[in-house]
Motif scaffolding. Structure first.
Motif, PDB file in Angstrom:
ATOM      1  N   UNK A 299       0.851  -1.188   0.000  1.00  0.00           N
ATOM      2  CA  UNK A 299       0.000   0.000   0.000  1.00  0.00           C
ATOM      3  C   UNK A 299       0.885   1.236   0.000  1.00  0.00           C
ATOM      4  N   UNK A 300       0.625   2.142  -0.950  1.00  0.00           N
ATOM      5  CA  UNK A 300       1.504   3.308  -1.044  1.00  0.00           C
ATOM      6  C   UNK A 300       0.780   4.461  -1.701  1.00  0.00           C
ATOM      7  N   UNK A 301       1.379   5.640  -1.603  1.00  0.00           N
ATOM      8  CA  UNK A 301       0.882   6.820  -2.311  1.00  0.00           C
ATOM      9  C   UNK A 301       1.585   6.922  -3.661  1.00  0.00           C
ATOM     10  N   UNK A 302       0.809   7.150  -4.717  1.00  0.00           N
ATOM     11  CA  UNK A 302       1.368   7.262  -6.057  1.00  0.00           C
ATOM     12  C   UNK A 302       0.929   8.574  -6.690  1.00  0.00           C
ATOM     13  N   UNK A 303       1.832   9.271  -7.425  1.00  0.00           N
ATOM     14  CA  UNK A 303       1.443  10.507  -8.122  1.00  0.00           C
ATOM     15  C   UNK A 303       0.416  10.227  -9.209  1.00  0.00           C
ATOM     16  N   UNK A 304      -0.513  11.158  -9.393  1.00  0.00           N
ATOM     17  CA  UNK A 304      -1.476  11.057 -10.486  1.00  0.00           C
ATOM     18  C   UNK A 304      -0.980  11.878 -11.677  1.00  0.00           C
ATOM     19  N   UNK A 305      -1.634  11.715 -12.799  1.00  0.00           N
ATOM     20  CA  UNK A 305      -1.216  12.438 -14.015  1.00  0.00           C
ATOM     21  C   UNK A 305      -1.373  13.939 -13.876  1.00  0.00           C
ATOM     22  N   UNK A 306      -2.319  14.362 -13.044  1.00  0.00           N
ATOM     23  CA  UNK A 306      -2.589  15.793 -12.903  1.00  0.00           C
ATOM     24  C   UNK A 306      -1.827  16.422 -11.738  1.00  0.00           C
ATOM     25  N   UNK A 307      -0.943  15.668 -11.129  1.00  0.00           N
ATOM     26  CA  UNK A 307      -0.086  16.236 -10.093  1.00  0.00           C
ATOM     27  C   UNK A 307      -0.484  15.929  -8.670  1.00  0.00           C
ATOM     28  N   UNK A 308      -1.619  15.281  -8.463  1.00  0.00           N
ATOM     29  CA  UNK A 308      -2.005  14.918  -7.108  1.00  0.00           C
ATOM     30  C   UNK A 308      -1.430  13.560  -6.711  1.00  0.00           C
ATOM     31  N   UNK A 309      -2.018  12.954  -5.698  1.00  0.00           N
ATOM     32  CA  UNK A 309      -1.601  11.621  -5.256  1.00  0.00           C
ATOM     33  C   UNK A 309      -2.836  10.807  -4.921  1.00  0.00           C
ATOM     34  N   UNK A 310      -2.718   9.491  -4.988  1.00  0.00           N
ATOM     35  CA  UNK A 310      -3.795   8.612  -4.604  1.00  0.00           C
ATOM     36  C   UNK A 310      -3.215   7.341  -4.007  1.00  0.00           C
ATOM     37  N   UNK A 311      -4.016   6.684  -3.178  1.00  0.00           N
ATOM     38  CA  UNK A 311      -3.567   5.457  -2.523  1.00  0.00           C
ATOM     39  C   UNK A 311      -3.748   4.293  -3.493  1.00  0.00           C
ATOM     40  N   UNK A 312      -2.665   3.578  -3.751  1.00  0.00           N
ATOM     41  CA  UNK A 312      -2.687   2.434  -4.654  1.00  0.00           C
ATOM     42  C   UNK A 312      -2.176   1.195  -3.926  1.00  0.00           C
ATOM     43  N   UNK A 313      -2.607   0.034  -4.394  1.00  0.00           N
ATOM     44  CA  UNK A 313      -2.167  -1.233  -3.830  1.00  0.00           C
ATOM     45  C   UNK A 313      -1.518  -2.049  -4.934  1.00  0.00           C
ATOM     46  N   UNK A 314      -0.241  -2.345  -4.760  1.00  0.00           N
ATOM     47  CA  UNK A 314       0.504  -3.160  -5.719  1.00  0.00           C
ATOM     48  C   UNK A 314       0.242  -4.631  -5.412  1.00  0.00           C
ATOM     49  N   UNK A 315      -0.504  -5.316  -6.275  1.00  0.00           N
ATOM     50  CA  UNK A 315      -0.870  -6.708  -6.010  1.00  0.00           C
ATOM     51  C   UNK A 315       0.084  -7.676  -6.700  1.00  0.00           C
ATOM     52  N   UNK A 316       0.699  -7.249  -7.780  1.00  0.00           N
ATOM     53  CA  UNK A 316       1.752  -8.029  -8.417  1.00  0.00           C
ATOM     54  C   UNK A 316       2.489  -7.099  -9.366  1.00  0.00           C
ATOM     55  N   UNK A 317       3.632  -7.536  -9.846  1.00  0.00           N
ATOM     56  CA  UNK A 317       4.465  -6.682 -10.688  1.00  0.00           C
ATOM     57  C   UNK A 317       3.657  -6.189 -11.899  1.00  0.00           C
ATOM     58  N   UNK A 318       3.602  -4.866 -12.050  1.00  0.00           N
ATOM     59  CA  UNK A 318       2.901  -4.275 -13.183  1.00  0.00           C
ATOM     60  C   UNK A 318       1.413  -4.080 -12.984  1.00  0.00           C
ATOM     61  N   UNK A 319       0.864  -4.453 -11.815  1.00  0.00           N
ATOM     62  CA  UNK A 319      -0.574  -4.286 -11.578  1.00  0.00           C
ATOM     63  C   UNK A 319      -0.814  -3.605 -10.240  1.00  0.00           C
ATOM     64  N   UNK A 320      -1.334  -2.383 -10.296  1.00  0.00           N
ATOM     65  CA  UNK A 320      -1.744  -1.636  -9.117  1.00  0.00           C
ATOM     66  C   UNK A 320      -3.239  -1.417  -9.174  1.00  0.00           C
TER      67      UNK A 320
END
Length: 481
Positions: A299-320
């Motif tokens: 579970x981590x914070x990831x930048x969005x395309x518009x400059x914000x951030x959102x909480x994402x969950x990395x479940x396997x390589x290449x898939x959040x």
């Protein structure tokens, strides 16, 4: 640190011994959350208020320019004790109504609190300060080095930058009102926030709010809450308050709002790049929780395309995946993981309402071990729970042999995380059952945490099985006849 609660909900009077780990178990609607929220509010109240009336009588000596010393004596320790005990008395009346958002203005009209801190607790904080050694101020332009020789505490002012920048910093330092940069005030300003450090709360509603905090935390919501709190503090504003209610205002107790602010502020902050070479102990603990409780999903914070951030969950390589598509257990753990990665520091006070929510019994035990490790990293924790698994494993965790590190290491092989830091001395833990509107201590000096009275429900359920079975047999016998 002991807190006495009077006329809080259905509680007439009860006392809590707040230790590095404090656990309260009890049935629904037994005022556990009132106690947790009130303790959080009292902590904030004590941290926010600073009295300077008696500071000048502490007996500071200037050894040379930028170098001061003071004797650690009863007078010094009592100042902090008296100040904390006095400032929490402001947490009553209108302040308490606003904190709980009590529109009836009747629930807490007779509520009061008493806080008792021992001089030894203050001295322990001073010793922690000495271990830290270097205290930086917010702009990082100047800092203090602190050391102790016998009962004399010394601290020296230093500047961070090169000489020409240091001159600028010194001018800025001198521009501060004179009473603030006196050594007495500076010393007080350093110790008080450590005695009552940053506090964080994870309410039971966190699973829902982790999905909706952006909507609830927008600017319009904050303006609404600021206006409403001002109205609560004015007895002549009943009509305006009624209008806000009819408009469908959003009203939450202050701890819930603080949790929403916590999520929003983490999203807005500058996120440092974390890699395996620069992780601190809190961030390593977050990794271990993900490994043990989330099947390595991160579970981590990831930048969005518009400059914000959102909480994402990395479940396997290449898939959040988005947090709202994650399992309920991942949602419930997300605030703790974000805290460990981006906020945690020694001295914090963390309140968690029902940490067992959405977790398998084994995961509950693993989480308790992780929280005990967090306590050993210097974070004070208060838990409320309904879980017999947490209470049973808590008793395991207070039965480590702390006098012999080798034995403790061997004992840790029986733990889920196999980390000896999960063991806590019994004097660092207080456990309570909420019973008959009172906190009943479960600490037993000979046994550990004696929670056997809470097994009554399990015994009752087992007894019902025999009653149902026997009644069924009787009916079968009648039919055969």
């Amino acid at each position: 640190m002991k807190i006495k609660f009077s006329n809080l909900g259905s509680i007439q009077e009860t006392e809590l011994d707040l230790r590095p780990l404090t656990v309260i178990i009890g049935p629904n609607n037994s005022n556990k959350t009132y106690i947790a929220y009130s303790t959080y509010g009292l902590w904030q109240s004590a941290a926010a208020n600073r009295s300077i009336n008696e500071i000048e009588n502490l007996g500071f000596r200037q050894e040379k320019v930028g170098n001061w010393s003071i004797s650690i004596n009863d007078k010094l320790l009592e100042l902090f004790v008296k100040d904390a005990e006095e400032t929490i008395k402001q947490f009553q009346g209108i302040s308490l109504e606003s904190f709980f958002q009590d529109s009836s203005r009747k629930l807490f009209s007779k509520t009061s609190f008493d806080l008792t801190i021992s001089p030894k607790e203050v001295e322990d904080i001073i010793n922690q300060l000495i271990q830290i050694n270097t205290i930086y101020f917010e702009d990082m332009e100047y800092y203090f080095r602190i050391n102790r020789q016998d009962n004399i505490l010394n601290f020296e002012l230093h500047f961070t930058h090169e000489e020409e920048i240091a001159v600028k910093a010194l001018n800025k330092f001198r521009a501060i009102p004179s009473f603030i940069w006196k050594p007495e005030f500076l010393f007080y300003a350093i110790i008080k926030p450590i005695l009552f450090a940053n506090s964080f709360i994870f309410p039971a509603e966190r699973n829902a709010f982790i999905n909706t905090y952006k909507m609830l935390g927008n600017r319009r919501y904050k303006l609404l809450k600021q206006t409403q709190r001002q109205l609560f503090s004015s007895s002549s504003s009943e009509r305006q308050l009624d209008l806000l209610k009819e408009q469908g205002d959003i009203r939450y107790p202050q701890p819930v709002e603080d949790f929403l602010d916590f999520l929003s502020e983490i999203e807005l902050q500058e996120i440092p790049k974390i890699n395996s070479s620069n992780k601190n102990e809190f961030q390593k603990l977050a990794d271990e929780i993900e490994k043990q409780l989330q099947n390595k999903n991160k579970t981590n914070l990831k930048p969005t395309k518009l400059g914000g951030k959102e909480i994402k969950v990395l479940v396997k390589r290449g898939l959040e995946i988005d947090i709202y598509n994650a399992s309920s257990s991942i949602k419930q753990l997300a605030p703790l993981l974000l805290y460990l990665r981006y906020r945690a520091s020694k001295g914090d006070f963390l309140v968690i309402d029902e940490p067992e929510m959405n977790l398998h019994p084994e995961s509950q035990a693993k989480l308790l071990e992780a929280l005990s490790i967090l306590v050993n990293l210097g974070v004070r924790i208060l838990l409320t729970t309904h879980s017999p698994y947490i209470m049973a494993h808590l008793n395991n965790l207070v039965n480590g042999n702390h006098e012999n590190p080798e034995i403790l290491k061997r004992q840790s092989s029986s733990l889920y995380l196999q980390d000896e830091r999960a063991f806590l001395p019994i004097d660092k833990v207080s456990a309570y059952e909420m019973k008959d509107n009172k906190l009943v201590s479960l600490n037993d000096p000979d046994y550990g945490i004696r929670w056997d009275t809470l097994s009554d429900v399990s015994v009752d359920i087992q007894q019902k099985f025999f009653q149902i079975y026997e009644a069924g047999q009787e009916k079968a016998d009648e039919t055969e006849e």
